[in-house]
Design a protein around this motif. Structure first.
Motif, PDB file in Angstrom:
ATOM      1  N   THR A  29     -11.598 -11.549  -8.062  1.00 26.02           N
ATOM      2  CA  THR A  29     -12.236 -12.359  -7.022  1.00 26.02           C
ATOM      3  C   THR A  29     -11.170 -13.106  -6.226  1.00 26.02           C
ATOM      4  N   ILE A  30     -11.226 -12.937  -4.911  1.00 30.16           N
ATOM      5  CA  ILE A  30     -10.325 -13.638  -3.996  1.00 30.16           C
ATOM      6  C   ILE A  30     -11.149 -14.652  -3.211  1.00 30.16           C
ATOM      7  N   THR A  31     -10.734 -15.888  -3.235  1.00 25.44           N
ATOM      8  CA  THR A  31     -11.479 -16.948  -2.547  1.00 25.44           C
ATOM      9  C   THR A  31     -10.862 -17.244  -1.173  1.00 25.44           C
ATOM     10  N   VAL A  32     -11.751 -17.494  -0.204  1.00 24.84           N
ATOM     11  CA  VAL A  32     -11.343 -17.806   1.168  1.00 24.84           C
ATOM     12  C   VAL A  32     -12.134 -19.027   1.630  1.00 24.84           C
ATOM     13  N   GLN A  33     -11.468 -19.916   2.322  1.00 27.02           N
ATOM     14  CA  GLN A  33     -12.088 -21.170   2.766  1.00 27.02           C
ATOM     15  C   GLN A  33     -11.960 -21.294   4.289  1.00 27.02           C
ATOM     16  N   THR A  34     -13.110 -21.401   5.004  1.00 24.84           N
ATOM     17  CA  THR A  34     -13.071 -21.569   6.459  1.00 24.84           C
ATOM     18  C   THR A  34     -14.163 -22.543   6.894  1.00 24.84           C
ATOM     19  N   TYR A  35     -14.118 -22.933   8.172  1.00 25.06           N
ATOM     20  CA  TYR A  35     -15.213 -23.739   8.731  1.00 25.06           C
ATOM     21  C   TYR A  35     -16.159 -22.877   9.562  1.00 25.06           C
ATOM     22  N   TRP A  36     -16.120 -21.573   9.354  1.00 23.04           N
ATOM     23  CA  TRP A  36     -17.040 -20.657  10.036  1.00 23.04           C
ATOM     24  C   TRP A  36     -18.256 -20.423   9.148  1.00 23.04           C
ATOM     25  N   SER A  37     -19.396 -20.932   9.564  1.00 23.68           N
ATOM     26  CA  SER A  37     -20.622 -20.725   8.797  1.00 23.68           C
ATOM     27  C   SER A  37     -21.177 -19.331   9.075  1.00 23.68           C
ATOM     28  N   PRO A  38     -21.538 -18.581   8.029  1.00 24.94           N
ATOM     29  CA  PRO A  38     -22.036 -17.212   8.221  1.00 24.94           C
ATOM     30  C   PRO A  38     -23.548 -17.115   8.397  1.00 24.94           C
ATOM     31  N   GLU A  39     -24.224 -18.240   8.503  1.00 28.04           N
ATOM     32  CA  GLU A  39     -25.688 -18.229   8.466  1.00 28.04           C
ATOM     33  C   GLU A  39     -26.325 -17.603   9.699  1.00 28.04           C
ATOM     34  N   GLN A  40     -25.786 -17.875  10.883  1.00 26.27           N
ATOM     35  CA  GLN A  40     -26.402 -17.367  12.102  1.00 26.27           C
ATOM     36  C   GLN A  40     -25.949 -15.935  12.375  1.00 26.27           C
ATOM     37  N   LEU A  58     -13.733  -0.539   0.649  1.00 25.27           N
ATOM     38  CA  LEU A  58     -12.489   0.211   0.489  1.00 25.27           C
ATOM     39  C   LEU A  58     -11.789  -0.128  -0.829  1.00 25.27           C
ATOM     40  N   HIS A  59     -12.114  -1.294  -1.377  1.00 30.97           N
ATOM     41  CA  HIS A  59     -11.486  -1.761  -2.621  1.00 30.97           C
ATOM     42  C   HIS A  59     -12.583  -2.260  -3.559  1.00 30.97           C
ATOM     43  N   PRO A  60     -13.281  -1.351  -4.237  1.00 29.32           N
ATOM     44  CA  PRO A  60     -14.420  -1.731  -5.080  1.00 29.32           C
ATOM     45  C   PRO A  60     -14.078  -2.673  -6.226  1.00 29.32           C
ATOM     46  N   ASP A  61     -12.803  -2.786  -6.539  1.00 25.47           N
ATOM     47  CA  ASP A  61     -12.387  -3.678  -7.633  1.00 25.47           C
ATOM     48  C   ASP A  61     -12.108  -5.099  -7.140  1.00 25.47           C
ATOM     49  N   ILE A  62     -12.334  -5.328  -5.826  1.00 17.21           N
ATOM     50  CA  ILE A  62     -12.072  -6.648  -5.238  1.00 17.21           C
ATOM     51  C   ILE A  62     -13.374  -7.276  -4.749  1.00 17.21           C
ATOM     52  N   GLU A  63     -13.563  -8.549  -5.053  1.00 18.95           N
ATOM     53  CA  GLU A  63     -14.689  -9.325  -4.530  1.00 18.95           C
ATOM     54  C   GLU A  63     -14.115 -10.494  -3.732  1.00 18.95           C
ATOM     55  N   ILE A  64     -14.593 -10.668  -2.512  1.00 17.32           N
ATOM     56  CA  ILE A  64     -14.117 -11.765  -1.672  1.00 17.32           C
ATOM     57  C   ILE A  64     -15.210 -12.828  -1.600  1.00 17.32           C
ATOM     58  N   LYS A  65     -14.887 -14.013  -2.032  1.00 17.17           N
ATOM     59  CA  LYS A  65     -15.859 -15.107  -2.058  1.00 17.17           C
ATOM     60  C   LYS A  65     -15.489 -16.130  -0.998  1.00 17.17           C
ATOM     61  N   ILE A 324      -2.926  -9.252  -3.323  1.00 16.70           N
ATOM     62  CA  ILE A 324      -4.234  -8.847  -2.800  1.00 16.70           C
ATOM     63  C   ILE A 324      -4.611  -9.716  -1.605  1.00 16.70           C
ATOM     64  N   ALA A 325      -4.392 -11.022  -1.730  1.00 20.30           N
ATOM     65  CA  ALA A 325      -4.718 -11.949  -0.641  1.00 20.30           C
ATOM     66  C   ALA A 325      -3.948 -11.583   0.628  1.00 20.30           C
ATOM     67  N   TRP A 326      -2.677 -11.246   0.485  1.00 16.65           N
ATOM     68  CA  TRP A 326      -1.871 -10.850   1.645  1.00 16.65           C
ATOM     69  C   TRP A 326      -2.395  -9.542   2.247  1.00 16.65           C
ATOM     70  N   ASP A 327      -2.847  -8.642   1.402  1.00 18.75           N
ATOM     71  CA  ASP A 327      -3.397  -7.370   1.897  1.00 18.75           C
ATOM     72  C   ASP A 327      -4.672  -7.620   2.711  1.00 18.75           C
ATOM     73  N   ILE A 328      -5.476  -8.587   2.293  1.00 14.90           N
ATOM     74  CA  ILE A 328      -6.693  -8.942   3.038  1.00 14.90           C
ATOM     75  C   ILE A 328      -6.321  -9.566   4.387  1.00 14.90           C
ATOM     76  N   ILE A 329      -5.319 -10.426   4.400  1.00 18.36           N
ATOM     77  CA  ILE A 329      -4.866 -11.027   5.664  1.00 18.36           C
ATOM     78  C   ILE A 329      -4.375  -9.944   6.620  1.00 18.36           C
ATOM     79  N   LYS A 330      -3.647  -8.969   6.095  1.00 14.31           N
ATOM     80  CA  LYS A 330      -3.199  -7.852   6.939  1.00 14.31           C
ATOM     81  C   LYS A 330      -4.386  -7.049   7.453  1.00 14.31           C
TER      82      LYS A 330
END
Length: 383
Positions: A29-40, A58-65, A324-330
């Motif tokens: 699990t990779i955690t990400v923190q933003t001020y973008w609300s996904p609700e709308q 593409l990466h079934p072994d990765i979960e992004i929270k 993994i986090a760097w790969d997600i940023i890329k």
């Protein structure tokens, strides 16, 4: 025979249980923190989550929270996390905050990682400046935005205006002509001048295009820019309500055809209006176009502030998850993914190659994309 079947069933059940436990443990699990609300639906946060889902496929072994933090709380939270070392795996901030947050120990120096990736030169100059502190790179500017002049083509045609204003003198003349011909409840132009950062952001293109500085508001360049705004209100070309309006209000009055021109950003041209644009050549049911903000004199170029957010690695991250986090940023900053993200959110890419892809699909964002090439990160300009 029954015993064999029973034993076989137990074996299958055991295998399923074992697989669930093992594979469940292996999923990272990779955690990400933003001020973008996904609700709308089709908001920036919504599109971000959809992009994360593409990565997970593409990466079934990765979960992004994803964790949502209100806009006004994010910087305070990042400073607290810098003190405690309790960061998410991927950190996020508005581009004007990058340099002082780097000084505060929030971000990891990713200069070597960026150089190894080999795409740094593809990022526009303003974006490079925004994420660089003391010649080191601390984040990647994933998308940007800026301001332009929107104008109602039907109103222009109605009063015989052939083209949008290019200079401040043109702007005054266009406003005079519009005011003389339009109903009393329709104003030639609107902008946000309320006592928040929105007014600063909207004023900066006029100030900077006139070679003014936020640090020298008593100089002639700043005074003449402010005088232009004052004239627009004093002469009734813009309503006095601009002192209370936010940028969202501008779009609403423009849609209601109560404002002929507005100073507005590209983020308002999200996917919600894309289908109308493709099918009818208009958005919000309005026949309008976008042009650069008028400059003091002909031949000068508009200088607009650079908006948009950045993704980075935390200064004190989990070494096992950092790769993994760097790969997600890329992945977020891949040219095609960046172009798709911007097409759906009404934003502009920070990579030249991504911009070329975007304009083919979203020609309505072309002016904003052109301005982004010379847009100024606010800390560089003293903001």
């Amino acid at each position: 025979m029954k015993l064999v079947r029973f034993t076989l069933c137990l074996s299958v059940i055991a295998l399923l249980v074992f697989s669930t436990v093992v594979f469940g443990q292996q999923k990272t699990t990779i955690t990400v923190q933003t001020y973008w609300s996904p609700e709308q639906p089709w908001s920036t946060g919504y599109v971000l989550i959809e992009t994360f889902k593409q990565y997970e496929k593409l990466h079934p072994d990765i979960e992004i929270k994803h964790y949502y933090v209100p806009f006004g709380d994010l910087v305070k939270k990042l400073i607290t996390q810098a003190l405690t070392g309790d960061f998410p795996d991927i950190v996020f901030a508005d581009n004007p905050d990058i340099q002082y947050l780097a000084r505060a120990g929030v971000f990891k120096d990713i200069t070597k990682l960026v150089q190894e990736w080999g795409v740094w030169k593809d990022f526009i100059p303003g974006s490079q400046l925004a994420v660089t502190y003391r010649n080191k790179i601390y984040a990647l500017h994933q998308s940007t935005n800026n301001l332009a002049l929107w104008y109602n083509k039907d109103y222009f045609k109605q009063v015989g205006i052939a083209s949008p204003p290019e200079t401040w003198d043109d702007l005054i003349k266009v406003c005079q002509k519009l005011k003389a011909s339009l109903p009393a409840n329709v104003y030639p132009i609107g902008f946000s001048a309320r006592n928040t950062e929105e007014a600063t952001w909207q004023f900066e293109p006029f100030l900077w295009s006139n070679n003014g500085s936020l640090l020298q508001l008593d100089k002639p360049e700043a005074i003449s820019a402010l005088s232009l705004w004052a004239t627009l209100v004093k002469e009734g070309y813009a309503p006095r309500d601009v002192l209370n309006w936010g940028q969202g209000d501008l779009t609403q009055y423009f849609k209601n055809k109560q404002l002929v021109m507005i100073i507005q950003g590209c983020w308002e041209l999200s996917k919600l209006g894309l289908e109308d644009y493709k099918n009818k050549g208009m958005i919000f049911g309005t026949n309008f176009d976008v042009t650069t903000i008028p400059v003091p004199k002909k031949g000068m170029k508009p200088v607009v502030p650079m908006g948009g957010e950045c993704f980075a690695l935390p200064a004190k991250g989990n070494p096992k998850k950092e790769k993994i986090a760097w790969d997600i940023i890329k992945f977020l900053n891949d040219a095609k993914n960046m172009s798709d993200f911007c097409a759906n959110t009404g934003r502009v890419p920070t990579r030249i190659s991504a911009t070329e892809l975007l304009i083919k699909e979203r020609p309505d964002l072309k002016v904003f994309a052109q301005q982004a090439k010379t847009a100024v990160p606010r800390p560089v300009a003293g903001a």
